[in-house]
Design an enzyme around this catalytic site. Structure first.
Site, mmCIF file in Angstrom:
data_model
loop_
_atom_site.group_PDB
_atom_site.id
_atom_site.type_symbol
_atom_site.label_atom_id
_atom_site.label_comp_id
_atom_site.label_asym_id
_atom_site.label_seq_id
_atom_site.Cartn_x
_atom_site.Cartn_y
_atom_site.Cartn_z
ATOM 1 N N ARG A 29 0.829 -1.204 0.000
ATOM 2 C CA ARG A 29 0.000 0.000 0.000
ATOM 3 C C ARG A 29 0.866 1.257 0.000
ATOM 4 O O ARG A 29 1.875 1.322 0.705
ATOM 5 C CB ARG A 29 -0.921 0.011 1.225
ATOM 6 C CG ARG A 29 -1.957 -1.065 1.182
ATOM 7 C CD ARG A 29 -2.978 -0.933 2.304
ATOM 8 N NE ARG A 29 -3.662 -2.187 2.487
ATOM 9 C CZ ARG A 29 -4.607 -2.651 1.675
ATOM 10 N NH1 ARG A 29 -4.988 -1.928 0.639
ATOM 11 N NH2 ARG A 29 -5.166 -3.824 1.898
ATOM 12 N N ASP A 30 0.430 2.237 -0.782
ATOM 13 C CA ASP A 30 1.135 3.523 -0.831
ATOM 14 C C ASP A 30 0.998 4.228 0.514
ATOM 15 O O ASP A 30 -0.069 4.235 1.133
ATOM 16 C CB ASP A 30 0.550 4.386 -1.957
ATOM 17 C CG ASP A 30 1.471 5.523 -2.341
ATOM 18 O OD1 ASP A 30 2.021 5.494 -3.455
ATOM 19 O OD2 ASP A 30 1.656 6.442 -1.509
ATOM 20 N N ASN A 87 4.505 6.569 -13.589
ATOM 21 C CA ASN A 87 5.083 7.900 -13.734
ATOM 22 C C ASN A 87 6.545 7.768 -14.138
ATOM 23 O O ASN A 87 7.260 6.908 -13.614
ATOM 24 C CB ASN A 87 4.984 8.674 -12.413
ATOM 25 C CG ASN A 87 3.550 8.951 -12.014
ATOM 26 O OD1 ASN A 87 2.691 9.165 -12.877
ATOM 27 N ND2 ASN A 87 3.264 8.940 -10.719
ATOM 28 N N VAL A 96 10.178 8.267 -6.795
ATOM 29 C CA VAL A 96 10.989 7.124 -6.350
ATOM 30 C C VAL A 96 11.494 6.409 -7.597
ATOM 31 O O VAL A 96 10.694 5.953 -8.425
ATOM 32 C CB VAL A 96 10.178 6.162 -5.459
ATOM 33 C CG1 VAL A 96 11.040 4.974 -5.050
ATOM 34 C CG2 VAL A 96 9.645 6.880 -4.214
ATOM 35 N N HIS A 100 7.663 1.451 -10.778
ATOM 36 C CA HIS A 100 6.495 0.935 -10.062
ATOM 37 C C HIS A 100 5.227 1.268 -10.838
ATOM 38 O O HIS A 100 5.151 2.288 -11.524
ATOM 39 C CB HIS A 100 6.407 1.491 -8.639
ATOM 40 C CG HIS A 100 6.587 2.971 -8.554
ATOM 41 N ND1 HIS A 100 7.820 3.585 -8.638
ATOM 42 C CD2 HIS A 100 5.688 3.975 -8.401
ATOM 43 C CE1 HIS A 100 7.677 4.887 -8.542
ATOM 44 N NE2 HIS A 100 6.384 5.152 -8.400
ATOM 45 N N HIS A 102 1.367 2.157 -10.181
ATOM 46 C CA HIS A 102 0.337 2.531 -9.205
ATOM 47 C C HIS A 102 -0.968 1.850 -9.607
ATOM 48 O O HIS A 102 -1.360 1.885 -10.781
ATOM 49 C CB HIS A 102 0.074 4.043 -9.244
ATOM 50 C CG HIS A 102 1.206 4.905 -8.813
ATOM 51 N ND1 HIS A 102 1.269 5.502 -7.575
ATOM 52 C CD2 HIS A 102 2.328 5.296 -9.465
ATOM 53 C CE1 HIS A 102 2.368 6.234 -7.486
ATOM 54 N NE2 HIS A 102 3.028 6.129 -8.616
HETATM 55 P P1 5GP Z 1 5.978 8.213 -7.897
HETATM 56 O O1 5GP Z 1 5.697 9.640 -7.532
HETATM 57 O O2 5GP Z 1 7.469 7.935 -7.956
HETATM 58 O O3 5GP Z 1 5.261 7.730 -9.108
HETATM 59 O O4 5GP Z 1 5.370 7.343 -6.727
HETATM 60 C C1 5GP Z 1 6.058 7.066 -5.548
HETATM 61 C C2 5GP Z 1 5.026 6.673 -4.534
HETATM 62 O O5 5GP Z 1 5.690 6.048 -3.452
HETATM 63 C C3 5GP Z 1 4.242 7.850 -3.959
HETATM 64 O O6 5GP Z 1 2.856 7.682 -4.223
HETATM 65 C C4 5GP Z 1 4.574 7.814 -2.478
HETATM 66 O O7 5GP Z 1 3.483 8.136 -1.667
HETATM 67 C C5 5GP Z 1 5.032 6.392 -2.268
HETATM 68 N N1 5GP Z 1 6.007 6.216 -1.210
HETATM 69 C C6 5GP Z 1 7.126 6.964 -1.005
HETATM 70 N N2 5GP Z 1 7.827 6.492 0.044
HETATM 71 C C7 5GP Z 1 7.120 5.418 0.509
HETATM 72 C C8 5GP Z 1 7.348 4.513 1.583
HETATM 73 O O8 5GP Z 1 8.306 4.599 2.331
HETATM 74 N N3 5GP Z 1 6.418 3.547 1.776
HETATM 75 C C9 5GP Z 1 5.310 3.414 0.946
HETATM 76 N N4 5GP Z 1 4.462 2.413 1.230
HETATM 77 N N5 5GP Z 1 5.086 4.255 -0.073
HETATM 78 C C10 5GP Z 1 5.973 5.253 -0.294
#
Ligand code: 5GP
Length: 114
Positions: A29-30, A87, A96, A100, A102
């Site tokens: 989970r996010d 993304n 990150v 990944h 979503h």
């Molecule tokens: P991005 O913006 O790279 O597409 O998505 C990264 C996602 O990772 C974000 O939605 C953010 O909330 C999530 N995220 C960042 N750090 C952590 C973490 O430590 N644990 C979890 N479960 N999600 C994280």
């Protein structure tokens, strides 16, 4: 590539609410959910962005999407609908740098996205 927070989750060095795992894929989970259901599907083998994928990764990329669809069916919201998002880099909003997918569900999602 440099280590990310997601590699630490894979190694169980930091906690995460893991909802699915197999030999290739981990899903959790996010931390900052954008919908009632917000799960991230990541490959155990890290790659920073979708730009780094090659033809050799085609099966792995497919596995990420299939795992997301299987989770949606298992949880009972597949018919209602959901969204998968990858993304990429700055304009895509990537924060990150461990590829990944979503999976967002549980509310009507707007289009076009912001
Ligand atoms: P991005 O913006 O790279 O597409 O998505 C990264 C996602 O990772 C974000 O939605 C953010 O909330 C999530 N995220 C960042 N750090 C952590 C973490 O430590 N644990 C979890 N479960 N999600 C994280």
């Amino acid at each position: 590539m440099s280590d990310t927070i997601f590699s630490k989750i894979i190694r169980r060095e930091i906690p995460a609410d893991i909802v699915y795992e197999d030999n290739d894929v981990l899903a959790f989970r996010d931390l900052n959910p954008q919908a009632p259901v917000h799960v991230l599907f990541i490959p155990r083998q890290p790659m920073p962005t979708l730009n780094d994928a090659t033809a050799a990764d085609a099966e792995l990329l497919g596995k990420l999407l299939l795992a997301a669809a299987a989770y949606a069916k298992q949880e009972g919201f597949a018919e209602q609908g959901y969204r998968t998002v990858v993304n990429c880099n700055e304009d895509g909003g990537q924060t990150v740098f461990h590829l990944h997918v979503h999976l967002l569900a549980g509310r009507r999602l707007h289009w076009p996205p912001g």
